[in-house]
Design an enzyme around this catalytic site. Sequence first.
Site, PDB file in Angstrom:
ATOM      1  N   ARG A 132       0.838  -1.215   0.000  1.00 51.41           N
ATOM      2  CA  ARG A 132       0.000   0.000   0.000  1.00 51.41           C
ATOM      3  C   ARG A 132       0.865   1.255   0.000  1.00 51.41           C
ATOM      4  NH1 ARG A 132      -1.687   1.655   6.129  1.00 51.41           N
ATOM      5  NH2 ARG A 132      -0.155   0.381   7.198  1.00 51.41           N
ATOM      6  N   SER A 152      -4.638   5.621   5.292  1.00 53.79           N
ATOM      7  CA  SER A 152      -4.367   4.180   5.351  1.00 53.79           C
ATOM      8  C   SER A 152      -4.076   3.588   3.976  1.00 53.79           C
ATOM      9  CB  SER A 152      -5.571   3.449   5.959  1.00 53.79           C
ATOM     10  OG  SER A 152      -5.827   3.932   7.251  1.00 53.79           O
ATOM     11  N   GLU A 211     -18.609   4.263  -0.430  1.00 53.38           N
ATOM     12  CA  GLU A 211     -17.888   3.549  -1.491  1.00 53.38           C
ATOM     13  C   GLU A 211     -18.733   3.365  -2.749  1.00 53.38           C
ATOM     14  OE1 GLU A 211     -18.290   2.445   1.621  1.00 53.38           O
ATOM     15  OE2 GLU A 211     -16.311   2.812   2.476  1.00 53.38           O
ATOM     16  N   PHE A 265     -14.262  -3.169   1.215  1.00 49.61           N
ATOM     17  CA  PHE A 265     -15.319  -2.243   0.808  1.00 49.61           C
ATOM     18  C   PHE A 265     -15.297  -1.973  -0.695  1.00 49.61           C
ATOM     19  CE2 PHE A 265     -13.691  -1.068   5.112  1.00 49.61           C
ATOM     20  CZ  PHE A 265     -14.598  -1.878   5.785  1.00 49.61           C
ATOM     21  N   ASP A 309      -7.508  -5.631  13.191  1.00 43.25           N
ATOM     22  CA  ASP A 309      -8.891  -5.231  12.894  1.00 43.25           C
ATOM     23  C   ASP A 309      -9.844  -6.424  12.813  1.00 43.25           C
ATOM     24  OD1 ASP A 309      -8.566  -2.546  12.987  1.00 43.25           O
ATOM     25  OD2 ASP A 309      -8.605  -2.211  10.812  1.00 43.25           O
ATOM     26  N   ARG A 347      -1.462  -4.320   3.800  1.00 38.48           N
ATOM     27  CA  ARG A 347      -1.109  -3.383   4.872  1.00 38.48           C
ATOM     28  C   ARG A 347       0.272  -3.687   5.466  1.00 38.48           C
ATOM     29  NH1 ARG A 347      -1.857  -3.784  10.637  1.00 38.48           N
ATOM     30  NH2 ARG A 347      -1.760  -1.714  11.562  1.00 38.48           N
TER      31      ARG A 347
END
Lengths: 281, 311
Positions: free
Chosen positions: B7, B33, B54, B79, B113, B163
């Site tokens: 990312r 993020s 989104e 998403f 998460d 991530r």
Amino acid sequence: METSRITELKLIAANVRKDALTAVHSASSGHPGGSLSIADLLTLLYFEVMNIDPKDPKNPDRDRFVLSKGHCAPALYSVLAERGFFPVDDIPTFRKTGSYLQGHPDMKSVPGVDMSSGSLGQGVCAANGMALAGKIDKKDYRVYTVLGDGELQEGQVWEAAMYAPHYKLDNLTAFVDFNGLQIDGDIAEVMSPLPIDKKFESFGWHVIVTDAHDFEALLSAINEAKETKGKPTMIIMKSVKGKGVSFMENNAAWHGSAPNDEQYAQAIKELDAEIAKLKEA
Amino acid sequence: MAKTATREAYGMALAEFGESYDIVVLDADLSKSTKTDTFKKKFPERFFNTGIAEANMMTTAAGLASCGKIVFASSFAMFAAGRAFEQVRNGICYPNLNVKIGATHAGISVGEDGATHQCLEDIGIMRTIPNMVILNPADKVESILAVEAAIKHEGPVYLRFGRLAVPEIFDRETYKFEIGKGVEIMEGTDATIIATGLMVPEAMEAAAKLKGEGLSVRVINMATIKPIDKDIIVKAAKETGAIVTAEEHNIIGGLGSAVAEVLAENSPVPMKRVGTEDKFGQSGKPAELLELYGLTAANIAKQVKEVLKMK
């Protein structure tokens, strides 16, 4: 607008209605009710308001139109055909295997269609994107889109409703075809989106309420939208579902069903009578 | 070995290519993020936040693309591919519009998460949509080159980023990236590991370990999941006779399925799939979760030995 011009537009709109019914009848499938309720608006947009050229349908500086209530493709195809984007003779191929006139608007196959649509709630977002592109490129084209009143039940509409005023998309004019009916019945009974005007006002839109079948009132609302700076305009058009065909008017049953041969003949007879009357005037 | 999250590389690539290409970037309140804030800082006039919306972001991207823009729409994979599936399908892919979906935080390595944010289904979902290209780069350099390839490709592209910081494998001076082409990164004749994303370094480690045990294992980096490189798969099947796939995704629908389809129709050989086994993820440290779900060099090596028994 001069009276003679209004009569001309009414004549075109009557032919658009005939074409739309021909499309749906020929396919034995489609959405006549909502097509008839927006026939006047689309006629006005494509014959009076929008900067478009049937010979150059992809011109980057053209005005754009998105039929957010994409199931009313018969009205859009009919007005595009009457305007010269493709032959009126192709209208009866609507929804038939191999035809470019897909059941819902397809920008890749139909000349003059600026955005594919049909899945409710999405068209208005695409219109936002087009308006944003105009702002980025400092172009002065305008973007028009029509939502159904039932379509307002889609959550995505309200994402778009927040977005357009946030980015001050004053080059966007949206319409709600407020005919009060959706497939399952009265919009207020199915899932009320009312009051529509106050909702959009509170989201930051300039809101105008007008009559969907009064060309002069519609044109004046569209001009007011053009003059409105710093925010998008929502024109809520009170309309009659099935407008122009006596037995289809204000009847939710005609949302998504095709007329049989007898009903089609009767509808054409009524519209021909209207045309004859307009020609006399 | 230096490590960088893909990312991060996505953000770097947008900032770099924003200089030479007229790209517009959208994000849904996750720019810090997804790292699109790197682009935002440099080109604020071409960055638009849609807020946490989104669906609207994807269809707005479609509208922008219809006016000639190259649009990157960014959110977490969950998403982008999950929440906005229908907008991607009907709004972007059906009209074949030039929208690039920058989906970050893919896979279980999202970590703490937990399952709601660990998308293990996105490749499967996106793979079924006509016109869609799916790129799942393995490291920093490949991510940057994948972004450039996506810009040059006319049509929708789903770019999958992670991530977690992952090893930098490739050299920008020498590495060639081409959409639709797998790359053989280790030679071998006994079996082939076809890996994607962060499983590529694991596959390399597995092959190195097996070499020590006398097995010659080929490793293919499959950054393009769609269109899948049939030729390199069939060649590997014919030359090595056994295949193991490795991905940070459900074994249903992802790379393993894509490879199995090619093998079944063209050159059936024994195969095993390493991935999450039709399970949701959970909270935890990324490395611990990768271990727990078998997304490791050790498990790949074990599966290679299993598949060799089936030859």
